[in-house]
Design a protein around this motif. Structure first.
Motif, PDB file in Angstrom:
ATOM      1  N   GLU A  24       3.784  -9.531  -6.890  1.00  0.00           N
ATOM      2  CA  GLU A  24       3.792  -8.231  -6.221  1.00  0.00           C
ATOM      3  C   GLU A  24       2.664  -7.360  -6.759  1.00  0.00           C
ATOM      4  OE1 GLU A  24       7.471  -6.303  -5.307  1.00  0.00           O
ATOM      5  OE2 GLU A  24       8.623  -8.011  -6.039  1.00  0.00           O
ATOM      6  N   CYS A  25       1.919  -6.755  -5.834  1.00  0.00           N
ATOM      7  CA  CYS A  25       0.821  -5.855  -6.175  1.00  0.00           C
ATOM      8  C   CYS A  25       1.113  -4.494  -5.554  1.00  0.00           C
ATOM      9  CB  CYS A  25      -0.506  -6.394  -5.658  1.00  0.00           C
ATOM     10  SG  CYS A  25      -0.925  -8.043  -6.277  1.00  0.00           S
ATOM     11  N   LEU A  26       1.192  -3.467  -6.375  1.00  0.00           N
ATOM     12  CA  LEU A  26       1.543  -2.120  -5.935  1.00  0.00           C
ATOM     13  C   LEU A  26       0.319  -1.220  -6.078  1.00  0.00           C
ATOM     14  CD1 LEU A  26       3.917  -0.261  -5.051  1.00  0.00           C
ATOM     15  CD2 LEU A  26       4.306   0.183  -7.485  1.00  0.00           C
ATOM     16  N   VAL A  27      -0.258  -0.813  -4.943  1.00  0.00           N
ATOM     17  CA  VAL A  27      -1.451   0.040  -4.964  1.00  0.00           C
ATOM     18  C   VAL A  27      -1.018   1.474  -5.237  1.00  0.00           C
ATOM     19  CG1 VAL A  27      -3.454   0.837  -3.671  1.00  0.00           C
ATOM     20  CG2 VAL A  27      -2.591  -1.486  -3.317  1.00  0.00           C
ATOM     21  N   MET A  28      -1.468   2.033  -6.378  1.00  0.00           N
ATOM     22  CA  MET A  28      -0.991   3.340  -6.814  1.00  0.00           C
ATOM     23  C   MET A  28      -2.061   4.415  -6.760  1.00  0.00           C
ATOM     24  SD  MET A  28       1.521   2.182  -9.920  1.00  0.00           S
ATOM     25  CE  MET A  28       2.565   3.611  -9.666  1.00  0.00           C
ATOM     26  N   SER A  29      -3.320   4.024  -6.803  1.00  0.00           N
ATOM     27  CA  SER A  29      -4.413   4.989  -6.706  1.00  0.00           C
ATOM     28  C   SER A  29      -5.629   4.262  -6.162  1.00  0.00           C
ATOM     29  CB  SER A  29      -4.730   5.596  -8.078  1.00  0.00           C
ATOM     30  OG  SER A  29      -5.856   6.454  -7.992  1.00  0.00           O
ATOM     31  N   VAL A  30      -6.385   4.944  -5.285  1.00  0.00           N
ATOM     32  CA  VAL A  30      -7.537   4.307  -4.657  1.00  0.00           C
ATOM     33  C   VAL A  30      -8.790   5.132  -4.900  1.00  0.00           C
ATOM     34  CG1 VAL A  30      -8.575   3.550  -2.495  1.00  0.00           C
ATOM     35  CG2 VAL A  30      -6.137   3.206  -2.884  1.00  0.00           C
ATOM     36  N   ASP A  79      -7.795   3.241   4.027  1.00  0.00           N
ATOM     37  CA  ASP A  79      -9.226   3.441   4.213  1.00  0.00           C
ATOM     38  C   ASP A  79      -9.452   4.615   5.160  1.00  0.00           C
ATOM     39  OD1 ASP A  79     -11.903   3.369   4.630  1.00  0.00           O
ATOM     40  OD2 ASP A  79     -12.021   1.279   5.256  1.00  0.00           O
ATOM     41  N   PRO A  80      -9.998   5.737   4.658  1.00  0.00           N
ATOM     42  CA  PRO A  80     -10.184   6.905   5.530  1.00  0.00           C
ATOM     43  C   PRO A  80     -11.269   6.699   6.570  1.00  0.00           C
ATOM     44  CG  PRO A  80     -11.196   7.290   3.383  1.00  0.00           C
ATOM     45  CD  PRO A  80     -10.459   5.984   3.286  1.00  0.00           C
ATOM     46  N   ASN A  81     -12.136   5.696   6.380  1.00  0.00           N
ATOM     47  CA  ASN A  81     -13.233   5.460   7.317  1.00  0.00           C
ATOM     48  C   ASN A  81     -12.790   4.704   8.563  1.00  0.00           C
ATOM     49  OD1 ASN A  81     -15.132   6.640   5.524  1.00  0.00           O
ATOM     50  ND2 ASN A  81     -15.242   4.729   4.373  1.00  0.00           N
ATOM     51  N   ILE A  82     -11.622   4.071   8.504  1.00  0.00           N
ATOM     52  CA  ILE A  82     -11.141   3.292   9.648  1.00  0.00           C
ATOM     53  C   ILE A  82      -9.861   3.933  10.171  1.00  0.00           C
ATOM     54  CG2 ILE A  82     -10.361   1.038  10.439  1.00  0.00           C
ATOM     55  CD1 ILE A  82     -12.024  -0.253   8.285  1.00  0.00           C
ATOM     56  N   THR A  83      -9.992   4.629  11.281  1.00  0.00           N
ATOM     57  CA  THR A  83      -8.829   5.283  11.881  1.00  0.00           C
ATOM     58  C   THR A  83      -8.459   4.657  13.214  1.00  0.00           C
ATOM     59  OG1 THR A  83     -10.269   6.944  12.900  1.00  0.00           O
ATOM     60  CG2 THR A  83      -9.321   7.476  10.742  1.00  0.00           C
ATOM     61  N   GLU A 107       0.848  -1.192   0.000  1.00  0.00           N
ATOM     62  CA  GLU A 107       0.000   0.000   0.000  1.00  0.00           C
ATOM     63  C   GLU A 107       0.887   1.246   0.000  1.00  0.00           C
ATOM     64  OE1 GLU A 107      -3.784  -1.627   2.610  1.00  0.00           O
ATOM     65  OE2 GLU A 107      -2.004  -0.857   3.654  1.00  0.00           O
ATOM     66  N   LYS A 108       0.693   2.115  -0.973  1.00  0.00           N
ATOM     67  CA  LYS A 108       1.436   3.372  -1.049  1.00  0.00           C
ATOM     68  C   LYS A 108       0.524   4.518  -0.614  1.00  0.00           C
ATOM     69  CE  LYS A 108       5.359   1.805  -2.683  1.00  0.00           C
ATOM     70  NZ  LYS A 108       6.625   1.941  -1.943  1.00  0.00           N
ATOM     71  N   TYR A 109       1.014   5.334   0.294  1.00  0.00           N
ATOM     72  CA  TYR A 109       0.184   6.411   0.822  1.00  0.00           C
ATOM     73  C   TYR A 109      -0.150   7.463  -0.224  1.00  0.00           C
ATOM     74  CZ  TYR A 109       0.336   4.656   5.550  1.00  0.00           C
ATOM     75  OH  TYR A 109       0.156   3.873   6.664  1.00  0.00           O
ATOM     76  N   TYR A 110       0.709   7.601  -1.238  1.00  0.00           N
ATOM     77  CA  TYR A 110       0.376   8.570  -2.276  1.00  0.00           C
ATOM     78  C   TYR A 110      -0.901   8.188  -3.008  1.00  0.00           C
ATOM     79  CZ  TYR A 110       2.993   5.250  -5.315  1.00  0.00           C
ATOM     80  OH  TYR A 110       3.462   4.135  -5.967  1.00  0.00           O
ATOM     81  N   SER A 111      -1.296   6.916  -2.914  1.00  0.00           N
ATOM     82  CA  SER A 111      -2.502   6.462  -3.603  1.00  0.00           C
ATOM     83  C   SER A 111      -3.766   7.127  -3.068  1.00  0.00           C
ATOM     84  CB  SER A 111      -2.633   4.941  -3.507  1.00  0.00           C
ATOM     85  OG  SER A 111      -2.854   4.542  -2.163  1.00  0.00           O
ATOM     86  N   VAL A 112      -3.695   7.638  -1.830  1.00  0.00           N
ATOM     87  CA  VAL A 112      -4.837   8.346  -1.250  1.00  0.00           C
ATOM     88  C   VAL A 112      -4.448   9.773  -0.870  1.00  0.00           C
ATOM     89  CG1 VAL A 112      -6.066   6.308  -0.434  1.00  0.00           C
ATOM     90  CG2 VAL A 112      -4.292   7.312   1.006  1.00  0.00           C
ATOM     91  N   GLY A 113      -3.338  10.261  -1.412  1.00  0.00           N
ATOM     92  CA  GLY A 113      -2.928  11.637  -1.169  1.00  0.00           C
ATOM     93  C   GLY A 113      -2.485  11.908   0.243  1.00  0.00           C
ATOM     94  N   LYS A 114      -1.856  10.926   0.882  1.00  0.00           N
ATOM     95  CA  LYS A 114      -1.403  11.088   2.259  1.00  0.00           C
ATOM     96  C   LYS A 114       0.112  10.963   2.339  1.00  0.00           C
ATOM     97  CE  LYS A 114      -3.535   8.786   5.479  1.00  0.00           C
ATOM     98  NZ  LYS A 114      -4.204   7.670   6.192  1.00  0.00           N
ATOM     99  N   MET A 115       0.690  11.634   3.322  1.00  0.00           N
ATOM    100  CA  MET A 115       2.112  11.473   3.623  1.00  0.00           C
ATOM    101  C   MET A 115       2.257  10.430   4.717  1.00  0.00           C
ATOM    102  SD  MET A 115       4.338  13.670   2.076  1.00  0.00           S
ATOM    103  CE  MET A 115       5.536  14.398   3.188  1.00  0.00           C
ATOM    104  N   PRO A 116       3.232   9.549   4.613  1.00  0.00           N
ATOM    105  CA  PRO A 116       3.452   8.586   5.703  1.00  0.00           C
ATOM    106  C   PRO A 116       3.815   9.297   6.990  1.00  0.00           C
ATOM    107  CG  PRO A 116       4.658   7.956   3.718  1.00  0.00           C
ATOM    108  CD  PRO A 116       4.161   9.340   3.500  1.00  0.00           C
TER     109      PRO A 116
END
Length: 708
Positions: free
Chosen positions: A112-118, A366-370, A63-72
């Motif tokens: 390998e699966c690279l999540v790039m956009s969600v 997932d922004p709904n699960i924090t 999971e790449k954080y850029y896929s949801v516009g977030k910084m790690p």
């Protein structure tokens, strides 16, 4: 040039670019579903890995954080260890894919699966699963696919194909099904007590959708697929099997393995191995693969006896559960504990309760699960199977088993309004011989009840195994499989649930799919077995949740304040609330809506904290009686603190019923006094009186030298 292939799935367009990226990988699928984009790669080594007796498949879902516009988070600003969701997704991809590779291949294979956009409407986990299947199918890696996956949610009681993230999170069903063109390969589910018949219906809705996707993938393979490479087989030579049988006849192997004691069986087989090593001392090639050869010989022996003679290694009937035992409160001073034993599988579960502020923070896509209010952790130490190895923390198996037990119990947990606690359950494996995850579910359920968690219904779990023959209708189902039947069998079908329905499923297989008769039969077997467990040992150990939480568990009170007053309670830089916590020994959490939770181990401290907050957030009224502490003495009077940050002044003339020259003649710093509010003076300031209060609450009572 590259080519794009598209298919309508669940009302949205699924597409894949072939030849656009990753051309040096064995196979690459650049997947798109809505705006969700996942790059999937399949690669194999040229030569087999030496010295191993298994197929080395690695699956990485990143999971790449850029896929949801977030910084790690953190200082490094780089993605760290995989999230729990990433680990679980990797496992779900692995399970249906692994059986379709050649069993005798030892080349390393990496998916390998690279999540790039969600896109929240198109879950990336599903896209990654399909991409891994397509990348492998078009590669040169030997693979008996294609395989496809579909997810089913439930909205308003109706199944939804490939639900959005919100539908997935909030619906009554979270089902993932993988299939080949004729059989089901994998089932993973979390459900809010879905009846067996409805679960089976949803499984085969997904299976029908998978068949359409498989036809689409076959068309892609026909146009773009590479020729499958030849590989070096690591199969055991038939001559070695023949030589082993001469020294250890089948009847002797049957006698050695058919016992209900794991250690006895392993000891018997070890004697045979030593005898064979002596016999083959001059043949280094055979000695190098002797352990694997004996393992396969043992496996064939067990499978033959089960399939042809319906004889299980420990002598049980096909639908018989091993001896059961259950007890609660085995660990003192913890908030709840239970132990569940099934044959040689034993789990001790310990439950801890905490305020909601201690809920686990979740950082993911997932922004709904924090955060997670309920967590289940599963530990599998080496001593539980009589081995020794260094513990390096939980691996993927431990994370997966913990998530399964967690998923099993989520539907019966009380709401936050009913039970405002964060809950952690930890399953410690004391002994393992098959299906510890299902024992964890049973032990966790009892530990929750022992801790006073008002769960809605008991939950139990059991595993069903399978041994198949040459045809689809030649199979034997085994209730409550032990380790040997898991290793040598074809299926590990785990089902958890209440009396009213299924709460979780996890199915692993080693063959090329299951027929509908096997799936429905396994689900029915598991229902009978889990009801037997709940009605028997679990009910005898603890019939219902305790009416109150354990004496060592924290207690929680709630109160509501005006949201405009939150700042008064918190104080500058948290000074006020920290002082309340320091004085009372409680934990206080305030939400934006003004709801306040007060958590502590002693009711006295909680009551005092509640009193202080009420004073801080309320307006003083004329005639109101208050208790406070003298915190400052001036020539003209004394300042009384009623709560941190909340003070009032008593004029010198209002301290004693007689005239006094100095405040110090009557009051000392730290004295506890009772005062009455006199209302506002001519300057609009609130004033208080000690002498007009009904009676003193302590202090020196008007006489010098008395202390509180």
């Amino acid at each position: 040039m590259y080519k794009t292939y598209s298919l309508e799935v669940g009302g949205r367009t699924l597409s894949v670019d072939i030849g656009r990226i990753g051309k040096q990988a064995g196979g690459c699928a650049f997947m798109h579903y809505g705006d969700t984009t996942v790059a999937c790669f399949a690669t194999a080594s040229e030569k087999p890995r030496d010295g191993i007796d298994f197929f080395p498949l690695s699956v990485e879902y990143t999971e790449k954080y850029y896929s949801v516009g977030k910084m790690p988070g953190g200082f490094n600003k780089r993605e760290g260890r995989p999230s729990e969701n990433a680990v679980l997704t990797s496992r779900v991809i692995d399970r249906p894919m692994r059986p379709l590779f050649p069993k005798d291949m030892r080349n390393d294979v990496t998916l390998e699966c690279l999540v790039m956009s969600v896109d929240p409407a198109c879950r990336p986990e599903l896209v990654g699963m399909l991409g891994a299947a397509i990348a492998t199918a078009i590669s040169d890696i030997p693979f008996d696919g294609p395989v496809a996956m579909t997810q089913i949610g439930m909205v308003g009681g109706e199944p939804v194909i490939n639900p959005s993230q919100e539908q997935w999170d909030k619906g009554d069903l979270r089902l993932t099904v993988a299939s080949r063109e004729d059989k089901v390969m994998m089932i993973e589910a979390g459900a809010n007590e879905i009846p067996d018949e409805e679960m089976i219906r949803c499984i085969y809705i997904a299976d029908e959708q998978n068949k359409k996707i498989i036809e689409w993938i076959k068309g892609i393979v026909a146009e773009c697929g590479k020729e499958k490479r030849a590989y070096e087989s690591c199969a055991i030579p038939e001559e070695l099997f023949a030589a082993i049988k001469e020294i250890v006849p089948p009847a002797h192997m049957e006698e050695a393995v058919f016992t209900d004691d794991k250690q006895v069986r392993e000891g018997n087989v070890s004697v045979f191995k030593e005898k064979l090593r002596e016999a083959f001392a001059d043949n280094e090639e055979w000695l190098a693969i002797l352990d694997e050869a004996v393992y396969q010989y043992e496996k064939k022996t067990v499978r033959k006896m089960i399939l042809k003679d319906n004889k299980r290694p420990d002598g049980r009937a096909l639908d018989q559960i091993r001896p059961l035992a259950a007890e609660v409160d085995i660990i003192p001073r913890v908030h709840g504990s239970a132990m569940f034993t099934r044959g040689q599988t034993q789990i001790c579960d310990v439950v801890t309760l905490a305020p909601l502020s201690d809920a686990q923070r979740v950082e993911g896509l997932d922004p709904n699960i924090t955060e997670k209010r309920y967590v289940h952790h599963y530990n599998f130490p080496s001593y539980s199977v009589g081995e020794t190895r260094v513990s390096r923390g939980p691996g993927r198996r431990e994370i997966g088993h913990g998530a399964l037990a967690e998923r099993a119990l989520m539907p019966v947990l009380p709401s936050i309004d009913e039970f405002p606690y964060a809950i952690r359950a930890v399953s410690e494996t004391f002994e393992s011989n098959g299906s510890t995850s299902m024992a964890s579910t049973c032990a966790s359920c009892m530990a929750l009840m022992a801790a006073g968690v008002p769960i809605k219904k008991p939950v139990a779990g059991i595993s069903c195994g399978l041994v198949t023959g040459e045809t689809d209708d030649d199979f034997v189902l085994l209730t409550d499989i032990q380790g040997l039947e898991d290793f040598f069998g074809d299926m590990d079908f785990k089902v958890t649930g209440t009396k009213d329905g299924i709460t979780a499923i996890q199915m692993d297989i080693k063959i090329h799919g299951l027929t509908k008769d096997i799936v429905t039969g396994a689900i029915a077997r598991c229902r009978e077995a889990r009801n037997f467990i709940m009605d028997g040992v679990m009910h005898d150990a603890i019939e219902a949740p305790r009416p109150t939480v354990n004496e060592y568990a924290p207690k929680i009170d709630f109160m509501q304040i005006d949201p405009e007053k939150i700042g008064d309670v918190v104080g500058q830089r948290g000074k006020t609330i920290n002082e309340i916590i320091k004085r009372t020994g409680v934990q206080i959490d305030i939400n934006d809506d003004g709801s306040v939770s007060i958590c502590g181990s002693e009711q006295k401290g909680m009551d005092e904290a509640k009193r202080m907050i009420e004073i801080i957030t309320s307006e003083f009224e004329e005639g109101q009686i208050l208790e406070g502490v003298v915190v400052s003495i001036k020539e003209f009077g004394a300042f009384i603190e009623f709560a941190p940050g909340k003070e009032g002044m008593v004029h010198i003339s209002k301290i004693a019923p007689h005239r006094i020259e100095h405040v110090e003649d009557v009051l000392t710093l730290g004295d506890k006094v009772r005062v009455v509010c006199l209302g506002k003076d001519r300057m609009g300031r609130l004033s208080f009186s000690i002498k007009d209060a009904q009676k003193p609450a302590g202090g020196n009572g008007g006489r010098r030298g008395r202390r509180s």
